[in-house]
Design a protein around this motif. Sequence first.
Motif, PDB file in Angstrom:
ATOM      1  N   ALA A 111      56.904  12.435 102.214  1.00  0.00           N
ATOM      2  CA  ALA A 111      56.204  13.566 101.605  1.00  0.00           C
ATOM      3  C   ALA A 111      56.805  13.916 100.243  1.00  0.00           C
ATOM      4  CB  ALA A 111      56.241  14.774 102.534  1.00  0.00           C
ATOM      5  N   GLU A 112      58.134  13.910 100.149  1.00  0.00           N
ATOM      6  CA  GLU A 112      58.801  14.215  98.873  1.00  0.00           C
ATOM      7  C   GLU A 112      58.471  13.156  97.821  1.00  0.00           C
ATOM      8  OE1 GLU A 112      60.401  16.936  98.091  1.00  0.00           O
ATOM      9  OE2 GLU A 112      60.824  17.814 100.043  1.00  0.00           O
ATOM     10  N   VAL A 113      58.543  11.895  98.222  1.00  0.00           N
ATOM     11  CA  VAL A 113      58.268  10.785  97.296  1.00  0.00           C
ATOM     12  C   VAL A 113      56.811  10.823  96.847  1.00  0.00           C
ATOM     13  CG1 VAL A 113      58.081   8.270  97.137  1.00  0.00           C
ATOM     14  CG2 VAL A 113      60.138   9.304  98.119  1.00  0.00           C
ATOM     15  N   THR A 114      55.910  11.002  97.798  1.00  0.00           N
ATOM     16  CA  THR A 114      54.480  11.039  97.472  1.00  0.00           C
ATOM     17  C   THR A 114      54.174  12.171  96.498  1.00  0.00           C
ATOM     18  OG1 THR A 114      53.902  10.055  99.596  1.00  0.00           O
ATOM     19  CG2 THR A 114      52.163  11.281  98.474  1.00  0.00           C
ATOM     20  N   ALA A 115      54.742  13.340  96.742  1.00  0.00           N
ATOM     21  CA  ALA A 115      54.514  14.480  95.852  1.00  0.00           C
ATOM     22  C   ALA A 115      55.070  14.216  94.457  1.00  0.00           C
ATOM     23  CB  ALA A 115      55.136  15.743  96.444  1.00  0.00           C
ATOM     24  N   ALA A 116      56.246  13.615  94.378  1.00  0.00           N
ATOM     25  CA  ALA A 116      56.856  13.328  93.070  1.00  0.00           C
ATOM     26  C   ALA A 116      56.025  12.316  92.288  1.00  0.00           C
ATOM     27  CB  ALA A 116      58.283  12.821  93.252  1.00  0.00           C
ATOM     28  N   LEU A 117      55.599  11.253  92.956  1.00  0.00           N
ATOM     29  CA  LEU A 117      54.800  10.236  92.264  1.00  0.00           C
ATOM     30  C   LEU A 117      53.439  10.792  91.854  1.00  0.00           C
ATOM     31  CD1 LEU A 117      55.671   7.065  94.368  1.00  0.00           C
ATOM     32  CD2 LEU A 117      56.608   7.762  92.140  1.00  0.00           C
ATOM     33  N   ALA A 118      52.845  11.607  92.703  1.00  0.00           N
ATOM     34  CA  ALA A 118      51.562  12.234  92.356  1.00  0.00           C
ATOM     35  C   ALA A 118      51.717  13.156  91.148  1.00  0.00           C
ATOM     36  CB  ALA A 118      51.008  12.995  93.556  1.00  0.00           C
ATOM     37  N   ALA A 119      52.840  13.855  91.080  1.00  0.00           N
ATOM     38  CA  ALA A 119      53.092  14.744  89.937  1.00  0.00           C
ATOM     39  C   ALA A 119      53.230  13.941  88.652  1.00  0.00           C
ATOM     40  CB  ALA A 119      54.345  15.587  90.185  1.00  0.00           C
ATOM     41  N   ILE A 120      53.925  12.811  88.721  1.00  0.00           N
ATOM     42  CA  ILE A 120      54.055  11.952  87.541  1.00  0.00           C
ATOM     43  C   ILE A 120      52.676  11.459  87.114  1.00  0.00           C
ATOM     44  CG2 ILE A 120      54.970   9.763  86.663  1.00  0.00           C
ATOM     45  CD1 ILE A 120      57.422  10.222  88.538  1.00  0.00           C
ATOM     46  N   ASP A 121      51.897  10.980  88.075  1.00  0.00           N
ATOM     47  CA  ASP A 121      50.539  10.507  87.772  1.00  0.00           C
ATOM     48  C   ASP A 121      49.706  11.606  87.116  1.00  0.00           C
ATOM     49  OD1 ASP A 121      51.231   8.136  89.076  1.00  0.00           O
ATOM     50  OD2 ASP A 121      50.103   8.615  90.892  1.00  0.00           O
ATOM     51  N   ILE A 124      50.802  12.371  83.493  1.00  0.00           N
ATOM     52  CA  ILE A 124      50.380  11.290  82.595  1.00  0.00           C
ATOM     53  C   ILE A 124      48.874  11.367  82.353  1.00  0.00           C
ATOM     54  CG2 ILE A 124      50.079   8.785  82.411  1.00  0.00           C
ATOM     55  CD1 ILE A 124      52.848   8.483  83.732  1.00  0.00           C
ATOM     56  N   ALA A 125      48.094  11.572  83.403  1.00  0.00           N
ATOM     57  CA  ALA A 125      46.639  11.663  83.254  1.00  0.00           C
ATOM     58  C   ALA A 125      46.267  12.811  82.316  1.00  0.00           C
ATOM     59  CB  ALA A 125      45.978  11.852  84.613  1.00  0.00           C
ATOM     60  N   ASP A 126      46.898  13.957  82.497  1.00  0.00           N
ATOM     61  CA  ASP A 126      46.601  15.118  81.659  1.00  0.00           C
ATOM     62  C   ASP A 126      47.043  14.894  80.214  1.00  0.00           C
ATOM     63  OD1 ASP A 126      45.554  16.360  83.891  1.00  0.00           O
ATOM     64  OD2 ASP A 126      47.290  17.685  84.195  1.00  0.00           O
ATOM     65  N   ALA A 127      48.248  14.360  80.039  1.00  0.00           N
ATOM     66  CA  ALA A 127      48.782  14.174  78.679  1.00  0.00           C
ATOM     67  C   ALA A 127      47.969  13.162  77.889  1.00  0.00           C
ATOM     68  CB  ALA A 127      50.246  13.746  78.740  1.00  0.00           C
ATOM     69  N   LEU A 128      47.561  12.096  78.551  1.00  0.00           N
ATOM     70  CA  LEU A 128      46.859  11.024  77.843  1.00  0.00           C
ATOM     71  C   LEU A 128      45.344  11.150  77.914  1.00  0.00           C
ATOM     72  CD1 LEU A 128      49.026   7.942  78.891  1.00  0.00           C
ATOM     73  CD2 LEU A 128      49.328   9.489  76.943  1.00  0.00           C
ATOM     74  N   GLY A 129      44.867  12.065  78.756  1.00  0.00           N
ATOM     75  CA  GLY A 129      43.429  12.221  78.908  1.00  0.00           C
ATOM     76  C   GLY A 129      42.776  10.986  79.514  1.00  0.00           C
ATOM     77  N   SER A 132      42.799   9.410  86.679  1.00  0.00           N
ATOM     78  CA  SER A 132      43.991   9.424  87.524  1.00  0.00           C
ATOM     79  C   SER A 132      44.388   8.033  88.006  1.00  0.00           C
ATOM     80  CB  SER A 132      43.804  10.371  88.708  1.00  0.00           C
ATOM     81  OG  SER A 132      42.694   9.960  89.480  1.00  0.00           O
ATOM     82  N   ASP A 133      43.410   7.149  88.245  1.00  0.00           N
ATOM     83  CA  ASP A 133      43.776   5.808  88.705  1.00  0.00           C
ATOM     84  C   ASP A 133      44.465   5.012  87.602  1.00  0.00           C
ATOM     85  OD1 ASP A 133      41.373   5.655  87.322  1.00  0.00           O
ATOM     86  OD2 ASP A 133      40.492   4.145  88.647  1.00  0.00           O
ATOM     87  N   LEU A 134      44.095   5.236  86.353  1.00  0.00           N
ATOM     88  CA  LEU A 134      44.778   4.571  85.239  1.00  0.00           C
ATOM     89  C   LEU A 134      46.191   5.131  85.068  1.00  0.00           C
ATOM     90  CD1 LEU A 134      44.694   2.502  82.989  1.00  0.00           C
ATOM     91  CD2 LEU A 134      43.628   4.231  81.528  1.00  0.00           C
ATOM     92  N   ALA A 135      46.338   6.443  85.232  1.00  0.00           N
ATOM     93  CA  ALA A 135      47.670   7.065  85.169  1.00  0.00           C
ATOM     94  C   ALA A 135      48.552   6.518  86.283  1.00  0.00           C
ATOM     95  CB  ALA A 135      47.552   8.579  85.259  1.00  0.00           C
ATOM     96  N   ALA A 136      47.996   6.363  87.489  1.00  0.00           N
ATOM     97  CA  ALA A 136      48.764   5.812  88.608  1.00  0.00           C
ATOM     98  C   ALA A 136      49.187   4.377  88.311  1.00  0.00           C
ATOM     99  CB  ALA A 136      47.956   5.881  89.900  1.00  0.00           C
ATOM    100  N   ALA A 137      48.323   3.618  87.659  1.00  0.00           N
ATOM    101  CA  ALA A 137      48.663   2.239  87.287  1.00  0.00           C
ATOM    102  C   ALA A 137      49.802   2.224  86.268  1.00  0.00           C
ATOM    103  CB  ALA A 137      47.443   1.515  86.742  1.00  0.00           C
TER     104      ALA A 137
END
Length: 166
Positions: A111-121, A124-129, A132-137
Amino acid sequence: MGRPRAFDEDEVVRAAVTLFGGRAYDGVSVDDLVSHLGVHRNSLYKAFGSKRGLYLIALRRHLAEDVRPLLDSLADASDAATALRLVTSADLDLLLLAAIERAPVDEEVAAEVTAALAAIDRVIADALGVPSDLAAALTATALGILLRGNPDNIATALAQYLSTLT
């Protein structure tokens, strides 16, 4: 009334972040914790409950002190190359080891790891516009670069290539 603690709990947790980040959960024994952290076995159990208890506290400290500042930096990223450089230059050792070693067998760590990775994604998605799937990639690519063990050269080459696409 018990004796006062002879150790600084904050220092012990910081040292545990480094120890678990360098050797992973299964690579660190209770004896290792006792000898590297300078805490008696009974004190370790009394303060943290167990090795796993200390590990969870250390992981959460790592997320708060290493991953959250990365999120703040990523929010200002103007392009994928910058985001990639930021992620590959961050200290994410414990997060990576937790994702690989503990998350598959420990729901709380997962749960901690998933939340951290989702936050990073998300950042990135918000900053780069970007979607979300591209940010996750991009996140997965950056973490993969870190796992390869030579992040500077690979990240620089990829960042240079990405900058030619914009």
